[in-house]
Design an enzyme around this catalytic site. Structure first.
Site, short mmCIF file in Angstrom:
data_model
loop_
_atom_site.label_atom_id
_atom_site.label_comp_id
_atom_site.label_asym_id
_atom_site.label_seq_id
_atom_site.Cartn_x
_atom_site.Cartn_y
_atom_site.Cartn_z
N GLU A 270 10.31 -1.77 -0.10
CA GLU A 270 9.77 -3.12 -0.27
C GLU A 270 9.73 -3.56 -1.72
O GLU A 270 9.90 -4.72 -2.05
CB GLU A 270 8.37 -3.20 0.36
N ASP B 166 7.10 -1.82 3.88
CA ASP B 166 5.73 -1.51 4.31
C ASP B 166 5.61 -1.59 5.82
O ASP B 166 6.32 -2.32 6.48
CB ASP B 166 4.74 -2.48 3.67
N TYR C 42 -1.92 3.15 2.68
CA TYR C 42 -1.65 1.71 2.76
C TYR C 42 -2.95 0.93 2.97
O TYR C 42 -3.70 1.20 3.91
CB TYR C 42 -0.68 1.44 3.91
#
Ligand SMILES: [Zn+2]
Ligand SMILES: [Zn+2]
Length: 942
Positions: free
Chosen positions: A7, A105, A311
């Protein structure tokens, strides 16, 4: 080649570092984008979305007749690359790839970014295998697992993301245009409306109205003070709040000694360890440490990218069984929190705590790597510590409190005191971020008599509800299904940057309130969270493949058309309402000159200033920097001296620029130029301020009569003041022209400061173009300009400056151009060569040239060079060439000094000629001797 698409660049690098496992890792830079290669694998990072959706061409003009705001609802959209270099590189690499793994992600946004990459890859390589790696932390274990268990891209999930994008664009763009146009606002002053943004603003406005409508109620509280073992103890009446005063007073009066202990109740309270962090609870906890929501998310993302935490965008509050808690503990034992980690290892609860929400996408936020304060810096480290300690707390045992409740009797009135003591600190040992207040009471015995020290009856008022803090608002948005875990904090940041809300806690600005109220009245569907919740539910259906993207968008279009039916019917009312009510927000106070109202005015083309409501009768105004430096708004602060609201310039992504009191600012920024007026002194300066004259320009515009009267000056002094002001004004104009010239002619460069260069020039005495035209390269170099550029700037300055002078003298612009291109740029050059050669150089007629030369030389007070015929020139040249040692170059030089034949040369002063031509004086003297000798011989020959 195996291509891995991450990403962001930083995650591409981390992935490569981890997967290369000791293989040689090389970084390549192609068109400024890095790729990382090891073995047959290459990783490349996107920059989030590298394409964006926009309406197809033809909808840019807001005021177009055909593309009305409503037309945007059904407008077709296209995807356009926003990061061209990355797109180009990705496609170049894809052509060579035999496998592409999307490693963006792991959430809806990431799936959509992955799908965008998928489409870009497919466009150039239709056959390549494309798979998807999903991971929640950038750690060796997670990555190895993810890359050995790749799956397909989840197109349903990506479609949900796409639908959201389309709907947001359609709602946001059409409504923003409609409202802005109705309220006749444009440029940086538009009124934005958005699908999530507007109902969120609505909540803040509603809360503000509740606060305003709140009528405080008076109530009374009764308490007493007693003492045990030297300790002061407060006990409260068990009735709680008295809503009437007489019964409260009665109870107070009846409270009489003796104070007797009637009951002692011991208890125990379990204090459960907190549940794991999801995004919202994390933001709330970070807010307690003083981090704004946006800042907390930015730091968390940073920590994630660098492999220190998992995350941070997650709704999950239950650790999945696959999470290797032992492994994490071992890893973070290497952090500065070794002692706490080891305490938890030795005192683990049987099962980690769990929250109410369990989802499968990501685990709750937890640490994944060991970091130190030195590595992260103070702020980021505090966030790391928070996440790490929260993780430890979820594994730590519950805390236990011993509670104590004592009841007292005094004259038949019952009072109580409670205490709490932590007997087992449990998770509090490792998590100091929640208050665990102990109130320790001494032991009591039933029947015991205590002294009655004081009885207090307090009058209190009920409090209005509190304004939302950012984290409270995020919690509320989550409850209402407004926005997503990834967008909530961005929506709030947007409301702040759009000047709809301000302060902490948040309160609406006047515009925020007016826009909301106007929409509530005429199109309440947009301000209520219900509509957004419906759309969120539809997103879920797309994810679960029970509805298609097109179907959902179609329904959303219908909803929006209904909104427009309402809006268009009320367009004029809405526009007038918003315009009328927001005008006030720009008012600053009373005009110092005429007692009208001063207000900030925004014009088209970024011009903004402060002007008077009585314009044109009152011309008082204060200039402001252009709006690209910041949009001028009023703040709450008021100047003690001038009673005007302060002004602030706000710009997206930049620190606000506080102008402060506009009049104080006006006075101080004009003080320096006023001081340049020779006849200015302190007394006069005070007098002119008292008369509300603030600038040199105002003085220059005045009449002697007016100044004589207003400043109590003699007519002569008044006249002198005006003419002084005029010349200062002219000087200021020339200075600003010089500053503008430098800005226009010096290439902007990283690290280059115009202010520094201008200061250096000023120190060298150069503030105007004339000075610059006469400067030399060495001087410009000391001011920090490179040699080559200095030469160019100097040349330009000369051309511009001499051009101005020559124009002033009366040379027409057309002719000037011809002179310049012939290399004749300075006035001096006109008088230093015979008009004949000027005519030849420029191609203009000798008569015209002669006229120009006369103009210039008269202006410079220099003799006008004589006119020579072609024949004369030819003949003279021949004569001169006959002199030994005199060559063509010298003849050229001499002719520029007006010497075209031997007679001129003989008559000339050798020193002067030398100065003008650069030929050495003794050489000229030699020539003169030679001519004289020739003439003497000629005479003899005759
Ligand atoms: Zn005025
Ligand atoms: Zn002031």
């Amino acid at each position: 080649m195996h291509l891995i698409v991450a990403e962001k660049n930083i995650s591409a690098r981390r992935i490569a570092e981890i997967l290369s496992e000791g293989k040689k890792l090389t970084e390549h830079k192609d068109v400024g984008v890095s790729t990382y290669s090891f073995g047959d694998t290459t990783t490349v990072g996107l920059r989030g979305h590298v394409v964006e959706i926009d309406f197809e061409p033809g909808y840019k003009n807001w005021r177009s007749e055909e593309s009305t705001p409503r037309s945007l609802i059904d407008a077709k959209t296209i995807k356009i690359p926003t990061e061209r270099k990355i797109v180009a590189l990705l496609q170049k690499l894809s052509k060579r790839a035999d496998r592409v793994t999307i490693a963006t992600d792991f959430d809806t946004e990431g799936e959509l970014i992955g799908k965008e990459a998928f489409e870009l890859v497919r466009a150039v390589n239709p056959k390549v295998t494309i798979d998807r790696a999903r991971f929640s932390a950038i750690t060796p274990q997670e990555l190895k697992h993810a890359f050995s268990h790749t799956t397909e891209l989840d197109f349903a999930l990506a479609a949900a993301g796409e639908a959201r994008q389309s709907i947001d664009l359609m709602w946001g763009a059409s409504l923003t245009r409609f409202i802005s146009l109705a309220a006749r606002r444009g440029g940086s002053n538009i009124l934005s409306v958005g699908r999530v943004q507007t109902p969120t603003l609505g909540m803040i406005v509603d809360r503000e109205k509740e606060i305003e409508a709140f009528v405080p109620e008076t109530y009374w509280q009764l308490s007493l003070d007693t003492e045990k073992s030297g300790e002061q103890i407060e006990a409260r009446h068990t009735h709680g709040r008295f809503h009437e005063k007489p019964p409260a007073e009665l109870a107070r009066d009846r409270t009489q000694a003796p104070l007797v202990v009637t009951d002692v109740r011991f208890g125990e309270k379990q204090d459960r360890a907190p549940s794991p962090f999801d995004t919202t609870t994390y933001i709330v906890a970070a807010a307690r440490l003083g981090f704004s929501a946006a800042n907390a998310m930015r730091i968390a993302e940073d920590l994630y990218m660098n492999g220190f935490i998992s995350y941070p965008r997650t709704d999950n509050t239950v650790y999945p069984p696959s999470l290797d808690i032992e492994g994490i503990l071992k890893t973070i034992r290497n952090s500065p929190f070794k002692k706490d980690v080891e305490w938890v290892m030795a005192n683990r609860r049987a099962v980690p705590t769990r929250g109410k929400k369990s989802s499968t996408d990501h685990p709750p936020i937890h640490p994944t790597g060991a970091a130190t304060r030195e590595l992260l810096g103070d702020d980021i480290f505090r966030i790391y510590e928070l996440v790490l300690r929260r993780f430890l707390a979820t594994l730590a045992p519950d805390a236990r409190w011993k509670t104590l409740k004592v009841l007292f009797d005094a004259g038949g009135e019952e009072y109580t005191a409670t205490g709490g003591q932590l007997v087992e600190a449990g998770w509090h040992t490792v998590y100091p971020f929640s208050e665990a207040q102990e109130t320790i009471l001494p032991p009591f015995v039933v029947g015991e008599h205590l002294p009655l020290r004081k009885v207090t009856l307090e009058e209190k008022e009920t409090q209005p509800p509190a304004r939302y803090t950012q984290s409270k608002l995020i919690q509320r948005m989550e409850e209402l299904g407004l926005g997503t875990k990834s967008t909530r904090h961005e929506v709030i940041a947007k409301l702040v940057s759009r000047k709809y809300v301000e302060g902490s806690p948040l309160r609406p600005t006047l515009v925020g309130r007016v826009v909301t109220e106007s929409l509530e009245q005429h199109a309440d569907m947009i301000t209520k969270p219900d509509m957004t919740q419906t759309i969120e539910a539809h997103m879920q259906q797309i994810k679960e493949s029970t509805r298609t993207r097109e179907d959902v968008i179609k329904e959303s279009r219908q909803m929006l058309h209904q909104v427009f039916d309402q809006l268009e019917a009320n367009e004029v009312v809405i526009g007038d309402d918003i315009q009328g009510r927001t005008a006030e927000e720009m008012n600053l106070g009373t005009c110092p000159v005429c007692k009208g109202t001063l207000a900030i005015k925004h014009l088209r083309g970024n011009t903004q200033f402060i002007g008077c409501s009585r314009y044109p009768e009152c011309t008082f105004n204060i200039g402001l920097p252009m709006a690209q430096w910041g949009f001028a708004v009023r703040t709450d602060e008021v100047c003690d001296k001038h009673h005007l609201n302060f002004v602030r310039l706000v710009r997206k992504g930049a620190r606000p620029w506080d102008i402060g009191c506009p009049l104080c600012h006006h006075i101080s920024s004009n003080a320096e130029s006023l001081a340049e007026i020779p006849s200015m002194n302190d007394a006069l300066a005070k007098k002119i301020l008292a008369q509300h004259i603030y600038t040199v320009a105002e003085l220059a515009r005045s009449t002697p009569e007016a100044l004589t009267r207003r400043l109590d000056l003699s007519p002569e002094s008044a006249q002198k003041l005006i003419s002084d002001a005029k010349s200062v004004l002219e000087k200021l104009r020339r200075r600003s022209e010089c500053r503008k010239f430098m800005r226009d002619h010096l290439i902007p460069r990283k690290g280059r400061s115009y202010a520094k260069i201008l200061t250096a020039l000023k120190t060298a005495g150069i503030t105007e173009l004339s000075g610059l035209a006469h400067a030399d390269i060495a001087m410009l170099k000391t001011a920090g300009i490179g040699e080559e550029e200095a030469a160019q700037v100097l040349n330009e300055a000369k051309t511009v400056y001499y051009g101005q002078v020559l124009k002033e003298i009366g040379i027409p612009a057309v002719s000037l151009k011809k002179y310049v291109s012939a290399g004749i740029t300075s006035p001096e050059a006109f008088c230093s060569q015979p008009p004949g050669s000027l005519s030849k150089l420029t191609g203009m007629s000798p008569a015209t040239v002669q006229r120009h030369v006369e103009l210039v030389c008269t202006y410079l007070k220099k003799p006008v060079p004589k006119k020579f015929s072609k024949l004369q020139l030819e003949r003279g040249k021949k004569e001169l060439l006959a002199i030994k040692g005199l060559d063509k170059t010298m003849i050229e030089k001499l002719s520029r000094a007006g010497i075209i034949n031997t007679t001129h040369l003989l008559d000339a002063d050798a020193a002067n000629v030398a100065a003008e031509t650069g030929i050495m004086a003794h050489v000229i003297q030699d020539f003169q001797k030679a001519i004289q000798k020739k003439r003497d011989t000629a005479v003899i020959q005759i």
